[in-house]
Design an enzyme around this catalytic site. Structure first.
Site, short mmCIF file in Angstrom:
data_model
loop_
_atom_site.label_atom_id
_atom_site.label_comp_id
_atom_site.label_asym_id
_atom_site.label_seq_id
_atom_site.Cartn_x
_atom_site.Cartn_y
_atom_site.Cartn_z
N VAL A 1 -29.80 -36.14 12.90
CA VAL A 1 -30.70 -35.15 12.11
C VAL A 1 -31.99 -35.85 13.19
O VAL A 1 -33.08 -35.23 13.61
CB VAL A 1 -31.75 -36.06 11.25
CG1 VAL A 1 -30.65 -35.49 9.46
CG2 VAL A 1 -31.48 -38.02 11.00
N ILE B 1 -30.71 -51.74 -3.59
CA ILE B 1 -30.23 -51.51 -4.14
C ILE B 1 -28.76 -51.47 -3.96
O ILE B 1 -28.39 -51.50 -2.61
CB ILE B 1 -31.02 -50.09 -3.76
CG1 ILE B 1 -32.19 -49.37 -4.65
CG2 ILE B 1 -29.24 -48.84 -4.84
CD1 ILE B 1 -32.54 -49.64 -5.29
N TYR C 1 -37.69 -51.07 10.98
CA TYR C 1 -36.52 -50.38 9.26
C TYR C 1 -38.39 -50.22 8.96
O TYR C 1 -38.63 -48.84 8.71
CB TYR C 1 -35.93 -50.67 8.74
CG TYR C 1 -35.33 -50.74 7.25
CD1 TYR C 1 -35.05 -49.42 7.93
CD2 TYR C 1 -35.54 -50.94 6.39
CE1 TYR C 1 -34.32 -48.72 7.16
CE2 TYR C 1 -35.33 -49.87 5.08
CZ TYR C 1 -34.53 -49.03 5.43
OH TYR C 1 -33.89 -48.31 4.56
N LYS D 1 -40.07 -46.17 7.80
CA LYS D 1 -40.14 -46.05 6.52
C LYS D 1 -41.90 -46.05 6.55
O LYS D 1 -42.25 -45.24 5.37
CB LYS D 1 -39.83 -47.14 5.66
CG LYS D 1 -38.37 -47.22 5.51
CD LYS D 1 -37.40 -45.73 5.57
CE LYS D 1 -35.62 -45.83 5.04
NZ LYS D 1 -35.09 -44.70 5.03
N ALA E 1 -41.19 -50.32 10.09
CA ALA E 1 -42.22 -49.10 10.56
C ALA E 1 -41.37 -47.75 10.41
O ALA E 1 -42.87 -47.17 10.18
CB ALA E 1 -42.57 -49.56 12.59
N GLY F 1 -27.68 -37.12 5.14
CA GLY F 1 -27.57 -38.50 5.06
C GLY F 1 -26.79 -38.61 3.68
O GLY F 1 -26.78 -39.67 2.83
N ALA F 2 -25.63 -37.41 3.37
CA ALA F 2 -25.25 -37.61 1.87
C ALA F 2 -23.68 -37.46 1.40
O ALA F 2 -23.30 -37.00 0.40
CB ALA F 2 -25.44 -35.67 1.28
N SER F 3 -23.71 -38.54 2.68
CA SER F 3 -21.89 -38.50 2.31
C SER F 3 -21.63 -40.12 1.79
O SER F 3 -20.58 -40.21 1.24
CB SER F 3 -21.43 -39.04 4.17
OG SER F 3 -21.88 -40.12 4.52
N ARG F 4 -22.33 -41.31 1.49
CA ARG F 4 -22.27 -42.42 1.34
C ARG F 4 -23.54 -42.22 -0.08
O ARG F 4 -24.76 -42.03 0.28
CB ARG F 4 -21.58 -43.86 2.22
CG ARG F 4 -21.03 -42.72 2.97
CD ARG F 4 -19.93 -44.69 3.87
NE ARG F 4 -21.26 -44.24 4.97
CZ ARG F 4 -21.20 -45.22 5.40
NH1 ARG F 4 -19.60 -46.10 6.04
NH2 ARG F 4 -22.53 -44.90 6.91
#
Length: 243
Positions: free
Chosen positions: A61, A187, A154, A158, A156, A8-11
């Site tokens: 993924v 963030i 979310y 994480k 659950a 998930g490195a595009s953004r």
């Protein structure tokens, strides 16, 4: 050549982490993305502008056959390269109250975060074990530490990542592989752009949202030789919201 794979490195956070790893450690970056090719190309360009290098690696993924096909194919084409750093960052939110939550929203969030961690890590770790070295950093969330209303799925997912981090760290520590997690709070990123920052920052002792590069610096440290004796840890980075 040592490489880092960031899912998930595009953004957002993923992109900031990928750029920081290139800057700090001279790692060749594998920029994983699912569907947004344009954003992935921008991320790679940012890495190169910062003096690093890398390539794009497309796979979802949550689909094990797709993950294994992409990674095994890459390995066959790049016998001289070794993925020594893995950052499991891919994740999505599908917020809503649990009582009305569609099953698909539960499945999608769990599949990308928790099953995604399994799919990617299981492929990569085989080779780390053989080489007796590696750094794995999993991106969790304050939601997985304390639970957040409207984010049961979310939280659950994480929470599962946090527990998996602690267990896996114990399994591979003797092979000099560290496994840690970072748990960001609010963030500034694509994921939080629709939130009311002025209202939410009043809950945060530091009275502001964090920046993606602040998280990226923490991940970079955990991937460094300086963090060789840190494993199985979950490090909160949230401005004091969970202290």
């Amino acid at each position: 050549m040592s490489c880092a794979l960031v899912t998930g490195a595009s953004r957002g956070l993923g992109r900031a982490i990928a750029v920081q790893l290139a800057k700090d450690h001279g790692l060749y970056i594998l920029v994983n993305y699912s569907s947004n090719l344009a954003a992935a190309e921008e991320a790679l360009e940012e890495i190169r502008t910062a003096g690093g290098d890398g390539e794009l690696l497309q796979f979802n993924v949550q689909t094990k056959t797709e993950v294994d096909g992409a990674l095994n194919g890459w390995r066959e084409r790049n016998e001289e390269k070794f993925i020594s750093v893995l950052v499991n960052n891919a994740g999505i939110t599908r917020d809503g109250l649990f009582m009305w939550m569609p099953e698909q929203d539960w499945d999608d969030v769990m599949s990308i975060s928790a099953k995604g961690l399994f799919n990617v890590t299981q492929n990569i770790i085989q080779h780390m074990l053989r080489k007796r070295t590696g750094r794995i950093v999993n991106v969790a969330s304050v939601s997985g530490m304390k639970g957040v209303a409207g984010q049961t799925n979310y939280s659950a997912a994480k929470g599962a990542i946090i527990s998996a981090t602690k267990a896996l760290a114990q399994e591979v520590a003797k092979r000099k592989i560290t496994v840690n997690a970072v748990a960001p709070g609010f963030i500034t990123s694509d994921m939080t752009k629709d939130l009311n920052e002025n209202e939410l920052k009043q809950m945060i002792p530091m009275n502001r949202f964090g920046k993606a590069d602040e998280v990226a610096h923490l991940v970079s440290f955990l991937c460094s030789d300086k963090a060789a004796y840190i494993t199985g840890e979950v490090i909160n980075i949230n401005g004091g919201i969970y202290s």
